[in-house]
Scaffold this motif. Structure first.
Motif, PDB file in Angstrom:
ATOM      1  N   ALA A  51      25.639  54.565  85.149  1.00 33.04           N
ATOM      2  CA  ALA A  51      24.369  55.306  85.064  1.00 33.04           C
ATOM      3  C   ALA A  51      23.325  54.648  85.947  1.00 33.04           C
ATOM      4  O   ALA A  51      22.453  53.919  85.487  1.00 33.04           O
TER       5      ALA A  51
ATOM      6  N   LEU B 133      19.845  58.257  83.580  1.00 30.12           N
ATOM      7  CA  LEU B 133      19.844  57.229  84.630  1.00 30.12           C
ATOM      8  C   LEU B 133      18.607  56.338  84.520  1.00 30.12           C
ATOM      9  O   LEU B 133      18.667  55.129  84.755  1.00 30.12           O
TER      10      LEU B 133
ATOM     11  N   ILE C  24      27.572  56.993  82.489  1.00 27.60           N
ATOM     12  CA  ILE C  24      27.215  58.357  82.113  1.00 27.60           C
ATOM     13  C   ILE C  24      28.490  59.186  82.256  1.00 27.60           C
ATOM     14  O   ILE C  24      29.265  59.002  83.204  1.00 27.60           O
TER      15      ILE C  24
ATOM     16  N   ASP D  88      26.085  59.193  76.949  1.00 27.41           N
ATOM     17  CA  ASP D  88      25.861  57.800  77.336  1.00 27.41           C
ATOM     18  C   ASP D  88      25.939  56.936  76.091  1.00 27.41           C
ATOM     19  O   ASP D  88      25.848  57.439  74.975  1.00 27.41           O
TER      20      ASP D  88
END
Lengths: 134, 104
Positions: A8, A49, A60, A77
Motif C-alpha cells: 500500500a 494508501l 492492499i 487492508d
C-alpha cells in the motif's frame, strides 16, 4: 473474480488504478458510468494508501467481481481499523472559502455507487463498493 | 490520452490547460504549477478542460485549495468541460462557484 495484491504505497497507485480500469471498462457500463466507478475506486484506494498504515507497511488487496447484475470492487487492508462510512458528509452548500478539504472522496463514493459497505473482520478492513447494472 | 498540464499567467488571468486525467497521480503537478504563478495578483483562473477526461477529488481539492488562497474576489472558470467532468463538479457542489462556459 480477479484480484491484485500490492504494497500500500502511493507509487503503486497507477498500477492499482489500471487494474480496476481494465475490469470496469470490460464490464457492461456506459463510458460515463465506467468513469464514475473509477473515480469511486480511486477515492477508496487513495484512502488506504495514505492512511491505512501510518507506522508500518502492509498490503492492499483489490478484487473486482463482474456479474450480469452488478460490478463489485472490494478493497482490503490490514491497517488501522477505519470505517470510511463513519465520516460526516461535507456540507456542499457551504461557500468555497469555508469548505473543508477532507471527506469529499467518501462522499463521492456514496453518490456514485449503489451500495457501499464496510466490515472489520479479524484484522482486515473490508470496503465493498457495488454498482448495479440498470 | 497523455496527461498534460500547462499553466501560464498574463495580466491577472491564469490559463490552465488540462489534458487527460486529473487524479491523485497528476494533481500534485497542477498544485505545483499553480503555486508558481500565485505570487502575483490574480483575478481569473481559467481552466481549459475540453480534453480533460476525468477529475477525481484529488483534483477538486487542488481547485478548492487554490480558490481559498486567491480569495473571494477571484473567479474560477471551466471552459468546454465534458459530461463526466461536469457530473463530478456538480456532485461535489463546486458548480456553486465554478463558472461553467463554452468559451472565455
Amino acid at each position: 473474480m480477479s484480484e491484485i495484491i500490492l504494497p500500500a504505497k502511493l507509487e503503486n497507485l497507477a498500477t492499482l488504478h489500471d487494474f480496476v480500469r481494465d475490469r470496469v471498462m470490460s464490464a457492461d457500463f456506459s463510458k460515463k458510468d465506467a468513469n464514475q466507478i473509477l473515480i469511486a475506486a480511486e477515492e477508496g484506494i487513495i484512502n488506504i494508501l495514505n492512511y491505512a498504515y501510518p507506522e508500518s507497511e502492509g498490503n492492499i488487496i483489490i478484487d473486482c467481481n463482474d456479474t450480469p447484475e452488478s460490478f463489485t470492487i472490494t478493497l482490503k487492508d490490514q491497517g488501522i481499523p477505519f470505517n470510511p462510512l463513519s465520516l460526516p458528509d461535507p456540507d456542499v452548500e457551504l461557500p468555497i472559502e469555508d469548505r473543508k478539504i477532507g471527506g469529499l472522496g467518501i462522499f463521492m463514493i456514496k453518490q456514485i455507487m449503489d451500495d457501499v459497505k464496510y466490515e472489520r473482520k479479524d484484522d482486515w478492513n473490508i470496503f465493498i463498493l457495488t454498482k448495479l447494472k440498470k | 490520452m497523455e496527461n498534460e498540464i500547462k499553466v501560464t499567467c498574463k495580466d491577472g488571468v491564469v490559463k490552465a490547460e488540462l489534458t487527460g486525467r486529473l487524479d491523485a497521480i497528476s494533481a500534485p503537478a497542477l498544485q505545483n504549477a499553480l503555486k508558481e504563478v500565485m505570487d502575483q495578483p490574480i483575478n481569473d483562473l481559467v481552466f481549459y478542460v475540453k480534453d480533460l477526461e476525468y477529475i477525481s477529488s484529488a483534483g477538486l481539492r487542488v481547485i478548492i485549495f487554490t480558490k481559498q488562497k486567491l480569495g473571494v474576489d477571484s473567479k474560477i472558470y471551466f471552459i468546454g468541460a465534458q459530461e463526466t467532468v461536469l457530473e463530478v463538479i456538480k456532485m461535489s457542489g463546486l458548480d456553486n462557484f465554478i463558472i461553467i462556459q463554452d468559451a472565455y
